[in-house]
Write an enzyme that holds these catalytic residues in place. Structure first.
Site, PDB file in Angstrom:
ATOM      1  N   SER A  63       0.680  -1.188   0.036  1.00  0.00           N
ATOM      2  CA  SER A  63      -0.093   0.042  -0.097  1.00  0.00           C
ATOM      3  C   SER A  63       0.835   1.317  -0.077  1.00  0.00           C
ATOM      4  O   SER A  63       1.694   1.321  -0.996  1.00  0.00           O
ATOM      5  CB  SER A  63      -0.861   0.053   1.107  1.00  0.00           C
ATOM      6  OG  SER A  63      -1.970   0.902   0.976  1.00  0.00           O
TER       7      SER A  63
ATOM      8  N   GLU B  69      -9.381  -5.573  -4.165  1.00  0.00           N
ATOM      9  CA  GLU B  69      -8.661  -4.794  -3.441  1.00  0.00           C
ATOM     10  C   GLU B  69      -9.672  -3.771  -2.464  1.00  0.00           C
ATOM     11  O   GLU B  69      -9.517  -3.421  -1.447  1.00  0.00           O
ATOM     12  CB  GLU B  69      -7.988  -3.852  -4.104  1.00  0.00           C
ATOM     13  CG  GLU B  69      -6.728  -4.380  -4.832  1.00  0.00           C
ATOM     14  CD  GLU B  69      -5.456  -4.578  -3.948  1.00  0.00           C
ATOM     15  OE1 GLU B  69      -5.686  -4.058  -2.670  1.00  0.00           O
ATOM     16  OE2 GLU B  69      -4.370  -4.908  -4.163  1.00  0.00           O
TER      17      GLU B  69
ATOM     18  N   HIS C  67      -7.747  -5.732  -0.138  1.00  0.00           N
ATOM     19  CA  HIS C  67      -6.628  -4.903   0.405  1.00  0.00           C
ATOM     20  C   HIS C  67      -5.912  -5.621   1.786  1.00  0.00           C
ATOM     21  O   HIS C  67      -6.488  -5.483   2.573  1.00  0.00           O
ATOM     22  CB  HIS C  67      -6.865  -3.502   0.317  1.00  0.00           C
ATOM     23  CG  HIS C  67      -5.524  -2.717   0.132  1.00  0.00           C
ATOM     24  ND1 HIS C  67      -4.695  -2.730  -0.787  1.00  0.00           N
ATOM     25  CD2 HIS C  67      -5.057  -1.606   1.188  1.00  0.00           C
ATOM     26  CE1 HIS C  67      -3.677  -1.583  -0.590  1.00  0.00           C
ATOM     27  NE2 HIS C  67      -3.879  -1.135   0.605  1.00  0.00           N
TER      28      HIS C  67
END
Length: 538
Positions: free
Chosen positions: A222, A342, A443
């Site tokens: 990320s 995600e 995610h």
């Protein structure tokens, strides 16, 4: 690992380390410089001796300074080298991370936070591959000391040295103050400078911990992956690392100069700040409150990318993918990947995310507006029975993460073999539950498998799923650890490299496979979109 066992093991290790330190003070120094004592995990660096704690298969060294404290006159300055110390530095207890918002009532962390946590495999021999992790957290929260980033299992199973980095966050790390005072030009990339300082420290000192300074892999997720993208676009990134793994962090999210200036303006206006002196006079808590005020009213997506590295023309000379296409990372091995679903991550905080109709998809590119329904129909046809909201989220995942990541891979593949993965495993859906309780491969979900801790406690039904399927999930984790550490050793994770002609992709699931051009018909829908640098503040 059972809940609480890792913490108990660390406490026991700390006691053993203290006893070993006491014995060392009686018996003198350990063996040769740079050799870790198997009993006490005591090493000697050029800055001084460091006492770690033994764990199963590793020595851990927690809170080792890689730079001087960024406090006082250094608060908004680039990191300065750390000072040597006398005697033995105890590194058996985790130190606080950098200041960050934790609740509406206040924040956590301390400004003296530029530390690394090191987990060193105790396997025989030196010159082990080194893996330096940059944590995620939207550049406003997270720490190398977070339990999910404990590197002991990854280091022990992979025979590696794992290093976690704390770097300045939010206002303190990512606010460009050059417009306020020219002497502070570039301060908007101080978080990136911290990471560079940590990587330089690793190159200089990791041999003392058993690592090979010429075999350094930086990996991050990320926000950490976005920083890695920025580093790859810099000047000669191979001076800092040989290999890079970017997990769920597209290079298009590195800010433009205009964006960085808009962020700074919003911060300074929120606090009525007109001088560096005013900023320096704020307490840490007041800085966090200013940060919170500056972000009030932003959409979820704008808040998630508000802070971060930017293209300053020097440290980051130009747009990431353009720079990589021109060969900025030609001497670096690269692996990138994303997770299948995600954007499901945001449903943990805002359940309505998974129910958005196509009409609410406001971040859809304006230049593709005429094709919006057509693109939706293609995605829907590939997902028979899925709700409109799920289909919209599949499109958004491709726009924000997957397709931009593939653009980076394609750019790098012209210079060096490049590898792509997609993480597809998720907690099995249960019919009848609300959408926000049936999350896909969202995610961050790959991280418990990469680090080998299988900590899925925050995912709906995650802990129960691990308990019921531990052998199969452990095999998946071991396969991923093997791939990540193989890449760290050789630059090859164990599947074919990615090219525009074949698009070989490793699919991580209970039965891992390699697929050529997965979801190709969907990826191709974005071919005419250049993915310009997004302006979420507009």
């Amino acid at each position: 690992m059972f809940p609480g066992m890792k913490a108990l093991r660390r406490r026991i290790g700390a006691v053993v380390a203290v006893l070993a330190l006491a014995l060392g003070m009686v018996a003198g120094l350990p063996g040769p410089a740079g050799a870790a004592s198997r009993a006490g995990c005591l090493v000697r660096t050029s800055l001084g001796r460091v006492q770690g704690a033994p764990e199963a298969g590793t020595c851990s060294y927690l809170g080792v300074p890689y730079a001087a404290p960024p406090t006082g006159a250094r608060r908004f300055r680039p990191p300065a080298p750390p000072a040597p110390w006398h005697g033995v530095l105890p590194a058996t207890v985790a130190k606080p991370g950098c200041p960050q918002d934790l609740t509406d009532a206040g924040g956590g962390g301390v400004e003296d936070c530029l530390h690394v946590d090191i987990w060193s495999s105790r396997a025989p021999g030196g010159n082990k591959p080194v893996m330096v992790f940059l944590h995620g957290g939207a550049d406003v929260y997270g720490s190398a000391g977070d339990s999910g980033y404990d590197g002991a299992e990854l280091a022990a199973r992979g025979g590696a040295i794992v290093v976690g980095v704390d770097y300045r966050l939010g206002v303190l790390g990512w606010t460009e103050l050059g417009g306020l005072d020219p002497r502070y030009a570039g301060s908007g990339d101080n978080g990136l400078r911290d990471q560079i300082a940590a990587l330089a420290w690793v190159r200089q000192h990791v041999r003392s911990f058993g690592g090979n300074p010429r075999d350094v892999t930086v990996f991050g997720e990320s926000a950490g992956a976005i920083s890695i993208d920025a580093l790859l676009a810099g000047h000669q990134p191979e001076r800092l690392f040989s290999r890079a793994v970017a997990e769920s962090g597209p290079g298009y999210l590195v800010h433009t100069r205009d964006y960085a200036q808009a962020v700074a303006s919003r911060v300074l206006t929120a606090g009525g700040i007109r001088s560096i002196g005013q900023l320096d006079s704020l307490t840490t808590q007041q800085v966090l409150l200013l940060q919170q005020k500056a972000q009030n009213g932003l959409s979820g997506l704008a808040g998630a990318v508000f802070f971060g590295p930017y293209i300053d023309g020097s440290l980051v000379p130009g747009p990431v993918v353009d720079r990589i296409a021109a060969g900025s990372a030609r001497n670096v091995d690269v692996m990138v990947g994303t997770n299948e679903n995600e954007t499901d991550y945001f449903a943990m905080f805002e359940p309505a995310v998974l129910n958005y109709p196509l009409s609410a998809y406001r971040s859809f590119p304006a230049v593709l507006a005429a094709r919006k329904q057509q693109m939706f129909d293609v995605y829907a046809a590939d997902r028979p029975g899925e709700t409109e909201g799920r289909v919209v989220n599949a499109m958004l995942t491709d726009q924000l993460e997957r397709v931009p990541t593939l653009r980076l891979a394609e750019a790098q593949s012209h210079w060096r073999p490049t590898y792509v993965y997609q993480f597809d495993w998720h907690v099995p859906y249960v019919e009848g539950l609300p959408a926000a309780q049936n999350l896909g491969a969202m995610h961050t979900l790959e991280l418990p498998f990469v680090f080998g801790n299988l900590d899925l406690g925050r995912v709906p039904r995650g802990a129960a799923t691990v308990a019921a399927n531990r052998p199969a999930l452990t095999r998946l984790s071991h396969d991923m650890i093997g791939a990540w550490t193989s890449f760290a050793r050789s630059g090859a994770p164990g599947w074919p490299s990615y090219t525009a002609a074949v698009r070989a992709t490793r699919i991580w699931d209970l039965r891992p496979s390699v697929q050529d051009a997965p979801q190709e018909n969907e990826r191709a829908l974005w071919n005419d979109y250049s993915f310009p640098d997004w302006d979420f503040l507009a």
